[in-house]
Design a protein around this motif. Structure first.
Motif, mmCIF file in Angstrom:
data_model
loop_
_atom_site.group_PDB
_atom_site.id
_atom_site.type_symbol
_atom_site.label_atom_id
_atom_site.label_comp_id
_atom_site.label_asym_id
_atom_site.label_seq_id
_atom_site.Cartn_x
_atom_site.Cartn_y
_atom_site.Cartn_z
ATOM 1 N N PRO A 115 0.811 -1.217 0.000
ATOM 2 C CA PRO A 115 0.000 0.000 0.000
ATOM 3 C C PRO A 115 0.846 1.269 0.000
ATOM 4 O O PRO A 115 1.949 1.305 0.564
ATOM 5 N N VAL A 116 0.316 2.293 -0.634
ATOM 6 C CA VAL A 116 0.947 3.608 -0.614
ATOM 7 C C VAL A 116 1.188 4.031 0.833
ATOM 8 O O VAL A 116 2.249 4.559 1.173
ATOM 9 N N ALA A 117 0.232 3.780 1.710
ATOM 10 C CA ALA A 117 0.352 4.186 3.116
ATOM 11 C C ALA A 117 1.570 3.562 3.786
ATOM 12 O O ALA A 117 2.202 4.192 4.643
ATOM 13 N N THR A 118 1.922 2.355 3.411
ATOM 14 C CA THR A 118 3.101 1.701 3.985
ATOM 15 C C THR A 118 4.368 2.467 3.616
ATOM 16 O O THR A 118 5.231 2.720 4.462
ATOM 17 N N VAL A 119 4.465 2.849 2.352
ATOM 18 C CA VAL A 119 5.645 3.584 1.883
ATOM 19 C C VAL A 119 5.722 4.953 2.546
ATOM 20 O O VAL A 119 6.789 5.375 3.010
ATOM 21 N N VAL A 120 4.599 5.636 2.635
ATOM 22 C CA VAL A 120 4.574 6.957 3.276
ATOM 23 C C VAL A 120 4.970 6.832 4.749
ATOM 24 O O VAL A 120 5.737 7.654 5.260
ATOM 25 N N ALA A 121 4.491 5.807 5.422
ATOM 26 C CA ALA A 121 4.859 5.601 6.827
ATOM 27 C C ALA A 121 6.354 5.344 6.983
ATOM 28 O O ALA A 121 6.972 5.810 7.947
ATOM 29 N N MET A 122 6.933 4.632 6.045
ATOM 30 C CA MET A 122 8.378 4.366 6.104
ATOM 31 C C MET A 122 9.169 5.675 5.973
ATOM 32 O O MET A 122 10.152 5.875 6.690
ATOM 33 N N VAL B 15 13.642 0.752 -0.765
ATOM 34 C CA VAL B 15 13.812 -0.198 -1.867
ATOM 35 C C VAL B 15 14.582 -1.437 -1.397
ATOM 36 O O VAL B 15 14.305 -2.552 -1.843
ATOM 37 N N SER B 16 15.506 -1.255 -0.478
ATOM 38 C CA SER B 16 16.227 -2.396 0.084
ATOM 39 C C SER B 16 15.289 -3.272 0.912
ATOM 40 O O SER B 16 15.346 -4.504 0.851
ATOM 41 N N GLU B 17 14.409 -2.636 1.674
ATOM 42 C CA GLU B 17 13.452 -3.354 2.530
ATOM 43 C C GLU B 17 12.338 -4.005 1.709
ATOM 44 O O GLU B 17 11.861 -5.085 2.051
ATOM 45 N N LEU B 18 11.930 -3.344 0.635
ATOM 46 C CA LEU B 18 10.856 -3.835 -0.239
ATOM 47 C C LEU B 18 11.405 -3.926 -1.660
ATOM 48 O O LEU B 18 11.169 -3.056 -2.499
ATOM 49 N N PRO B 19 12.160 -4.979 -1.968
ATOM 50 C CA PRO B 19 12.892 -5.046 -3.238
ATOM 51 C C PRO B 19 12.033 -5.087 -4.498
ATOM 52 O O PRO B 19 12.556 -4.900 -5.596
ATOM 53 N N ASP B 20 10.732 -5.295 -4.371
ATOM 54 C CA ASP B 20 9.860 -5.230 -5.551
ATOM 55 C C ASP B 20 9.634 -3.794 -6.001
ATOM 56 O O ASP B 20 9.136 -3.561 -7.107
ATOM 57 N N LEU B 21 9.994 -2.825 -5.154
ATOM 58 C CA LEU B 21 9.800 -1.415 -5.486
ATOM 59 C C LEU B 21 11.041 -0.818 -6.122
ATOM 60 O O LEU B 21 12.150 -1.299 -5.932
ATOM 61 N N THR B 22 10.800 0.284 -6.845
ATOM 62 C CA THR B 22 11.888 1.092 -7.374
ATOM 63 C C THR B 22 11.836 2.454 -6.692
ATOM 64 O O THR B 22 10.824 2.804 -6.058
#
Length: 76
Positions: A25-32, A43-50
């Motif tokens: 979710p977008v909210a997860t990234v914003v919280a990070m 990106v290191s924590e969630l390698p599917d992301l760029t």
């Protein structure tokens, strides 16, 4: 504003806006980001992301707040 990397699927993650159909979710990234992580750490924590996914998530969140015009309440 056009968001190519943000998807909303009612059958996935309760319809929450996610990144590229992933279960992120977008909210997860914003919280990070709010927790002090930088784009490389995310990106290191969630390698599917760029890095571009992270920036679009932030732009999406900013636009969502702008559309709602959330009032800020100041403590007296």
């Amino acid at each position: 504003m056009n968001f190519e990397r943000i998807t909303v699927n009612p059958a996935q993650m309760g319809g929450a806006p996610c990144i590229r159909g992933l279960r992120i979710p977008v909210a997860t990234v914003v919280a990070m980001i709010a927790d002090g992580m930088n784009t490389d750490e995310i990106v290191s924590e969630l390698p599917d992301l760029t890095v571009d996914d992270v920036w679009e998530a932030l732009r999406f969140a900013a636009e969502a707040v702008r559309e709602r015009e959330l009032p800020l309440h100041h403590a007296a």
